[in-house]
Design a protein around this motif. Structure first.
Motif, PDB file in Angstrom:
ATOM      1  N   ARG A 216       0.849  -1.188   0.000  1.00 45.12           N
ATOM      2  CA  ARG A 216       0.000   0.000   0.000  1.00 45.12           C
ATOM      3  C   ARG A 216       0.890   1.245   0.000  1.00 45.12           C
ATOM      4  N   LEU A 274      -8.381   7.417 -10.479  1.00 48.12           N
ATOM      5  CA  LEU A 274      -9.428   7.208  -9.471  1.00 48.12           C
ATOM      6  C   LEU A 274     -10.342   8.422  -9.344  1.00 48.12           C
ATOM      7  N   LEU A 281      -7.468   9.083  -3.898  1.00 49.12           N
ATOM      8  CA  LEU A 281      -6.389   8.167  -3.539  1.00 49.12           C
ATOM      9  C   LEU A 281      -5.900   8.454  -2.125  1.00 49.12           C
ATOM     10  N   ASP A 285      -4.533   2.838  -0.092  1.00 46.71           N
ATOM     11  CA  ASP A 285      -4.749   2.182  -1.380  1.00 46.71           C
ATOM     12  C   ASP A 285      -3.511   1.384  -1.786  1.00 46.71           C
ATOM     13  N   HIS A 286      -3.750   0.360  -2.619  1.00 48.48           N
ATOM     14  CA  HIS A 286      -2.649  -0.488  -3.089  1.00 48.48           C
ATOM     15  C   HIS A 286      -1.849   0.219  -4.183  1.00 48.48           C
ATOM     16  N   ALA A 289      -2.788  -1.830  -8.460  1.00 50.37           N
ATOM     17  CA  ALA A 289      -4.220  -2.070  -8.311  1.00 50.37           C
ATOM     18  C   ALA A 289      -4.896  -2.067  -9.674  1.00 50.37           C
ATOM     19  N   GLY A 293      -9.173   0.695  -8.408  1.00 52.04           N
ATOM     20  CA  GLY A 293      -8.522   0.724  -7.100  1.00 52.04           C
ATOM     21  C   GLY A 293      -8.533  -0.578  -6.346  1.00 52.04           C
ATOM     22  N   ARG A 294      -9.255  -1.578  -6.852  1.00 46.39           N
ATOM     23  CA  ARG A 294      -9.290  -2.860  -6.154  1.00 46.39           C
ATOM     24  C   ARG A 294      -7.939  -3.563  -6.282  1.00 46.39           C
TER      25      ARG A 294
END
Length: 385
Positions: A216, A274, A281, A285-286, A289, A293-294
């Motif tokens: 992240r 995003l 963001l 958040d990763h 991704a 954003g997943r």
């Protein structure tokens, strides 16, 4: 305490042990079935008498290897990771049980295990197309030996029959490491894809696949130029789970300036992407991704890397994990101390680093010898002058 043998049929023997019940003092007999020569049966009879006298005797039971493995798998479920448990269960139920599952556990002998391994090498594939690779049979042996070791601890077995069996020899897999020119070509090939950042982190920082998918933005310290590797992701049949790193310890990895620059640009692009979806963001958040954003599944990372790499006509067909090997090899080849390499790679000990990358060490030794020689000659010349 006495015992004797009685032949039931050719090669089949009954071992009869004469005992006294410690509570009532009454005489009782215990029967064991044995397959082998008369001499072997006599030796087994003597061993059982010695085991009883030494308190190591184990009552014969009818539990099969298959039933015991199920019991053992349930026991280790909470002791290992879910992914490891899936692998253990697959090896036990799909490879070991078809060969040894019907055998009575307390009667399992080393020669039976050896014969099972030999059969697996010839015709062990579940689709019937041939034998298993020596490495697969070696994994079978490791699981069976561990399970039977637990049977000894539970006093189901007096000794572990797998200890007397040698698994097939496994040749070490040759790692394919990219050189500096190939690495530059690789980065150029992936630059316009979503896989660019994972590739960058692999070849410049030596990150594992699960460490990339777990990272992240809070782990990236742009001020000091460091990454904090604190967790990893693991893909199981039940889904994705976060876990500790492979060594169980977190580590800090210094970022090359090139990586810092690219990560800054990547963060800005990700924030814009995003924002178009109405999402801001954050540091939670990763880093790597999907467009919304997943997080990305580890297996998806591997599949996408392989797919994009295949589009190149010049790059060698390497695995994503080989990027980590490339980083390690380039470090050691350029004179980086193995201890530093160990810390960057997250190996639990320097011995692992030295063992994995021993092929790089001869060149390092020659370079070290040359430097020592030059220093000593310079000292001699100064002394002579």
């Amino acid at each position: 305490m006495k015992g004797h043998i009685r032949e039931r049929s050719p090669g089949k023997w009954a071992i009869i042990l004469d005992l006294r019940d410690p509570e009532t003092g009454k005489r009782k007999r215990k029967w064991h079935t044995f397959a082998g020569t008369k001499r072997e049966a006599q030796k087994e009879c003597a061993r059982l008498i010695t085991a009883i006298g030494g308190g190591d005797y184990v009552e014969p039971a009818k539990e099969t290897v298959a039933a015991f493995l199920d019991r053992w798998l349930e026991h280790v479920r909470t002791l290992i990771s879910p992914r490891s448990h899936e692998r253990y269960a697959e090896l036990a139920r799909k490879n070991i049980v078809p060969l040894l599952g019907n055998a009575v556990l307390t009667s399992l002998r080393p020669e039976q295990i050896s014969a099972a391994y030999a059969k697996a090498l010839v015709s062990g594939r579940r689709d019937g197309t041939g034998g298993l690779a020596p490495r697969s049979v070696h994994h079978m042996h490791r699981i069976l030996r561990q399970a039977l070791g637990q049977a000894v601890k539970w006093r189901v077995l007096a000794r572990n029959p797998a200890d007397a069996v040698d698994p097939p020899k496994v040749e070490r897999i040759k790692m394919r490491a990219l050189d500096a020119n190939e690495t530059a070509t690789l980065l150029a090939h992936f630059r316009q894809t979503r896989m660019f950042v994972p590739v960058l982190l692999g070849v410049l920082c030596g990150l594992r696949r699960g460490e990339v998918t777990a990272m992240r933005w809070r782990a990236v310290d742009f001020a000091t130029g460091h990454l904090a590797i604190v967790e990893s992701t693991e893909q199981t049949k039940a889904g994705i789970r976060t876990k500790d790193t492979k060594s169980g310890r977190s580590r800090r990895v210094a970022l090359p300036s090139l990586a810092v620059e690219e990560l800054r640009r990547h963060r800005a692009r990700q924030a814009e992407e995003l924002l178009k979806l109405g999402v801001r963001l954050t540091d939670d958040d990763h880093v790597f991704a999907q467009a919304d954003g997943r997080p990305v599944q580890p297996n998806s990372l591997t599949h996408e890397f392989t797919r994009i790499l295949a589009l190149s006509k010049t790059l060698p067909r390497v695995r994503f994990h080989d990027l980590r090997h490339s980083h390690a090899t380039q470090m050691l080849a350029n004179g980086v101390h193995p201890k530093i390499a160990q810390e960057r790679l997250g190996h639990s000990s320097i011995a692992i680093t030295l063992d994995l990358y021993s092929h790089v060490l001869p060149g390092m030794q020659e370079d070290a010898a040359a430097k020592v020689d030059a220093a000593l000659r310079a000292a001699i010349d100064r002394s002579a002058g």
